[in-house]
Design a protein around this motif. Structure first.
Motif, mmCIF file in Angstrom:
data_model
loop_
_atom_site.group_PDB
_atom_site.id
_atom_site.type_symbol
_atom_site.label_atom_id
_atom_site.label_comp_id
_atom_site.label_asym_id
_atom_site.label_seq_id
_atom_site.Cartn_x
_atom_site.Cartn_y
_atom_site.Cartn_z
ATOM 1 N N ARG A 35 0.526 -1.429 0.191
ATOM 2 C CA ARG A 35 -0.200 -0.093 -0.054
ATOM 3 C C ARG A 35 0.503 1.357 0.179
ATOM 4 N N PHE A 43 1.930 2.469 -3.685
ATOM 5 C CA PHE A 43 0.936 2.927 -4.599
ATOM 6 C C PHE A 43 -0.090 4.233 -3.347
ATOM 7 N N LYS A 86 -1.108 4.440 -0.644
ATOM 8 C CA LYS A 86 -2.383 4.675 -0.065
ATOM 9 C C LYS A 86 -1.472 4.805 1.455
ATOM 10 N N THR A 134 -2.912 8.160 -3.899
ATOM 11 C CA THR A 134 -2.953 7.708 -5.000
ATOM 12 C C THR A 134 -2.886 7.699 -5.963
ATOM 13 N N GLU A 171 -9.808 5.106 -5.438
ATOM 14 C CA GLU A 171 -8.944 5.385 -4.744
ATOM 15 C C GLU A 171 -7.242 4.196 -5.039
ATOM 16 N N TYR A 172 -7.504 2.924 -5.535
ATOM 17 C CA TYR A 172 -6.897 2.341 -6.016
ATOM 18 C C TYR A 172 -7.289 2.412 -7.605
ATOM 19 N N SER A 173 -7.614 3.469 -7.927
ATOM 20 C CA SER A 173 -7.766 3.309 -9.838
ATOM 21 C C SER A 173 -6.722 4.680 -9.532
ATOM 22 N N GLY A 174 -6.414 5.326 -8.836
ATOM 23 C CA GLY A 174 -5.655 6.223 -9.084
ATOM 24 C C GLY A 174 -6.404 7.755 -9.206
ATOM 25 N N VAL A 175 -7.467 7.976 -8.960
ATOM 26 C CA VAL A 175 -9.023 8.508 -8.756
ATOM 27 C C VAL A 175 -8.588 9.700 -6.941
#
Lengths: 490, 341
Positions: A298, A301, A303, A323, B220-224
């Motif tokens: 995480r 990336f 996060k 992210t 969020e995990y798509s980079g938005v």
């Protein structure tokens, strides 16, 4: 159980299964995903109520209308996702829902705590019942949930994937407890993907395939190969070899470093982490659940923000505060949980395009471009049904996972971070994912695979780092490794 | 066998489609029922004049509801819309020359400057909402509750219990005039609805709004940049509220404290009754339009039939409750499907 059949919306999940469980035995249940073992157990535990066929307990026919019914009849289930209350004490968890009360109707804490202590002790679990549940390691939490099921009077206990989150010593502890339970005459059904665990604890093992019970056999004289052959049918022997046999790591020299981590640290999760990953290699990071590898992924990336240390991408130091910055720096991430990266109500093409929307449109959307990109992936990954307009939620799990990968295929990142890319997948789907990831590596992508399953790391990695309690303790390059050596290092 | 499977699949697909459209069908059916009921119950209801009336009556609520749709689609809420509207309306009047009998220590400036200052005020309040929600991490429900009070405080400080009447000419043109017999304020509403719909449906930003509302973690995990999107939605909502407040003040002919008190509930009700999911990700301006019409027809229609005016309040509450039940019920259908799938 005799002639049990169960179907979901016209799809047969179980066909004419006859299953027998004896008192005082540990019965292993194996099969690929969707083979029917979970459906079977849910029928026994009263979760699924509509089925054909008969169920007999001690020779008497029963038909449960709810999980409560089943529990009353002495059938308890410990699910893979624990249902403990992390903020309550161990004692309260053991007595959940049936707290002893004093004459005044107040909870009798003393009885509860000493009772919990004694009962746990009798199972060989030595823990202070006043401890907060959430502070215990996952293995102990699981044992305490098991204890709760036993104390609730269950004579048949169903364990779903009990060892997937446990380290070897914790597995040993669990097995010791289970042996004690068996000695008391109770029966245990042990569902697992981990064949070694099945073979070492079970007395009898049953294999399911395509909704059918293939065979029930004593574990005497059978081995993993025997089981696998029956689980997947013939012709897949070579596949199994690539997962569990020894493999030789072949790191190619002279590749450029794409991402380098220096002295990374984050709270108690991990400390002093140094590594780099090169273009065109797959770096495996292996460690038991909870050793910090999930947090590390995480961090890469954006996060999680690391407390200490630096990350450099293509030689340039980067601070990834969210992210979006990681995404823009060329990092892609697939979390271990599909649900946390897909949009179930949206059509497939919107799921695929979300990560590249900034590239194909500035202000106005271009749905036709999105659709055509998505169609290409749907075709090349043979996603079923082959239509980009279908809502994602209508796809099967394996196809959803392919969409999750497709999302990053268009993005063309520099670094692809995969957390548990094959967890919970059947052998065929695993093979698909391995092929896709290898193809990406061959195109020059740097891939980081983070996993707590040795098979996953072994089947993919060109180089392996082993994490233990938040530190990188071992690196394997250019040598022959096997599951044993990985486990030994962790 | 194959044929049978195919046909059951098709049947379940069409029922699935119907169920997935429940969210859109239910509010529309409600609207039709109300229209039919009031047309029969009162001869004065179904007239062109009254239609224009209804349109005017929903305009201020409607402009707020456009902004609120953005926020609710993200799965957040803005409780400060009415308060921000009130404050902005008062700010624009505060910077306008008032009659001599108005006892407010105001600062008259040029009309265009007054409008810019008012826009700056609502943008600023929206930015505070955005900062509190995304950077500090206060739940939007609490953050905008505080902003509701802050807005009321600004109103109180500026007018000190007095009433201002004048607003810049451009504002009064938009809020209180007619173009060929058609109320301008309704044109403003239509412009906002169109702009809101176009933004949500055809722009990248709009897609992000839906994605953030549909599954924030996945976005969020798509980079938005989820925080940026949430913040932007809150600012858009505050600006819409501010403009609603300005034209509203012009429309009512006065600027005073507690002028927009009933509008918070109406704006939220319009969005939710229309079928936009309170959990985010589903719905849109189309739904908000239907919701606005339901509310407008209901409020207006109850005036046309002879009914205890105190009972009206209860009836509105019951209709809102019914809409919420439908909203949550539809949500449950979907989560069951998700669990099965």
């Amino acid at each position: 159980m005799l002639g049990i059949s169960k179907s979901f919306g016209g799809v047969a999940a179980l066909r004419e299964v006859d299953f027998t469980l004896r008192a005082g035995e540990i019965h292993g249940l194996v099969g690929e995903n969707g083979a029917g073992k979970s459906t079977m157990m849910k029928i026994i535990a009263g979760v699924h109520t509509g089925y054909e066929g008969k169920m007999l307990i001690d020779g008497k026919e029963v038909h449960f209308r709810s999980a409560r019914d089943a529990l009353a009849a002495g059938i308890g289930m410990v699910h893979q996702e624990l249902s403990i209350m992390p903020d309550l004490t161990v004692g309260e968890n053991v007595y959940l829902g049936k707290q002893p009360v004093t004459a005044a109707g107040i909870i009798d804490w003393r009885t509860m705590m000493t009772g919990a202590h004694d009962q746990l002790k009798s199972l060989g679990i030595d823990v202070d019942p006043k401890t907060r549940m959430g502070d215990l390691p996952i293995g102990l939490q699981q044992l305490i949930e098991l204890a709760r099921v036993i104390f609730s009077g269950a004579r048949i206990i169903i364990l779903d994937e009990p060892t997937s989150a446990l380290s070897p010593p914790e597995v040993q502890l669990l097995f010791n407890v289970l042996k004690g339970v068996r000695a008391s005459g109770r029966s245990i059904v042990f569902i697992s993907h981990f064949l070694d665990d099945i073979l070492s604890i079970s007395d009898t093992v049953t294999v399911f395939r395509n909704g059918r019970l293939i065979v029930t056999h004593s574990v005497e004289g059978i081995d993993k190969g025997w089981l696998i052959e029956r689980m997947i049918g013939a012709g897949h022997q070579d596949l199994e070899e690539s997962y569990t046999g020894t493999i030789t790591l072949a790191s190619k020299p002279g590749l450029p470093v794409v991402l380098a981590a220096e002295n990374l640290g984050f709270g108690r999760a991990y400390v002093d982490v140094n590594f780099d990953v090169k273009a065109g290699e797959i770096l495996g990071i292996y460690g038991f659940m909870g050793c910090g590898q999930i947090e590390l992924a995480r961090t890469l990336f954006g996060k999680i923000k690391a407390d200490t240390g630096t990350l450099a991408i293509d030689g340039r130091k980067r601070r990834l505060r969210n992210t979006t910055q990681a995404h823009d720096a060329g990092i892609a991430f697939v979390p271990e949980n599909r649900r946390s990266m897909l949009f179930y109500e949206q059509p497939v093409y919107k799921n695929v395009s979300i990560s590249i929307l900034g590239r194909i449109s500035r202000l106005w959307l271009k749905p036709n471009v999105e659709r055509s990109i998505a169609r290409k992936h749907v075709e090349s990954l043979s996603i079923r049904p082959p239509r980009a307009e279908v809502a994602l939620g209508a796809l099967s799990g394996g196809n959803q996972q392919k969409v999750a990968l497709a999302k990053w295929l268009t993005h063309r990142p520099k670094v692809l971070v995969l957390s548990e890319p094959t967890r919970g997948m059947d052998v065929g789907a695993k093979d698909d994912v391995v092929k896709i990831v290898r193809a990406l590596r061959d195109e020059g992508l740097a891939v980081i695979v983070v996993s707590a399953e040795p098979e996953t790391v072994l089947s993919l990695a060109d180089r392996v780092l082993v994490m233990k309690k938040g530190r990188i303790v071992r690196e394997f390059t250019n040598e022959t490794i096997s599951k044993d050596r990985l486990l030994e290092a962790a | 066998m194959t044929f049978q499977q195919a046909s059951t699949a098709r049947a379940s697909k069409s029922s699935l489609f119907l169920r997935s459209q429940m969210r859109n069908i239910a509010p529309f059916a409600t609207l039709l029922l109300l229209l039919i009921f009031f047309s029969i119950a009162s001869p004065s209801f179904a007239t062109i004049d009254n239609a224009s009336n209804i349109l005017t009556q929903i305009s201020v609520t409607g402009i707020m509801a456009v902004g609120l749709t953005f926020v609710i689609l993200c799965g957040e809420i803005d409780l400060s819309v009415a308060s921000v509207a009130n404050a902005t309306g008062i700010v624009v009047a505060y910077f306008t020359l008032q009659e001599s009998y108005v006892n407010i220590a105001n600062i008259p400036v040029a009309g265009w400057l007054a409008v810019i200052l008012a826009l700056a005020a609502c943008t600023g309040l929206g930015l505070v909402n955005a900062f509190g929600t995304t950077v500090i991490g206060i739940p939007s429900f609490i953050m905008t509750l505080a902003m509701m009070q802050i807005g009321a405080g600004i109103c109180a400080l500026l007018v000190r219990g007095q009433i201002a009447y004048n607003v810049p000419e451009i504002v009064s043109t938009l809020g209180a005039s007619n173009v060929g017999g058609f109320p301008t304020i309704a044109l403003v509403l239509i412009a906002f609805l169109v702009a809101g719909h176009v933004t949500l449906t055809y722009t990248r930003f709009g897609r992000y709004i839906y994605m953030v509302g549909g599954n924030r973690e996945a976005a969020e995990y798509s980079g938005v940049n989820v925080k940026l999107i949430l913040g932007a939605a809150l600012v858009i909502c505050a600006v819409c509220s501010g403009i609603a407040g300005m034209v509203g003040v012009a429309h009512f002919g006065s600027a005073q404290q507690n002028e927009f008190d009933g509008y918070l509930l109406d704006a939220i009700a319009a969005v939710v009754v229309g079928g936009t999911s309170l959990f985010g990700g589903r719905g849109g301006i189309g739904n908000t339009i239907v919701g606005l019409c339901v509310l407008g027809v209901l409020n207006n229609g109850l005036d046309h039939i002879q009914i205890d005016s105190f009972l009206k309040i209860l009836i509105r509450g019951l209709i809102l409750l019914a809409a919420l039940i439908v909203n949550v019920y539809v949500q449950n259908i979907r989560s069951v499907e998700r669990a099965e799938g």
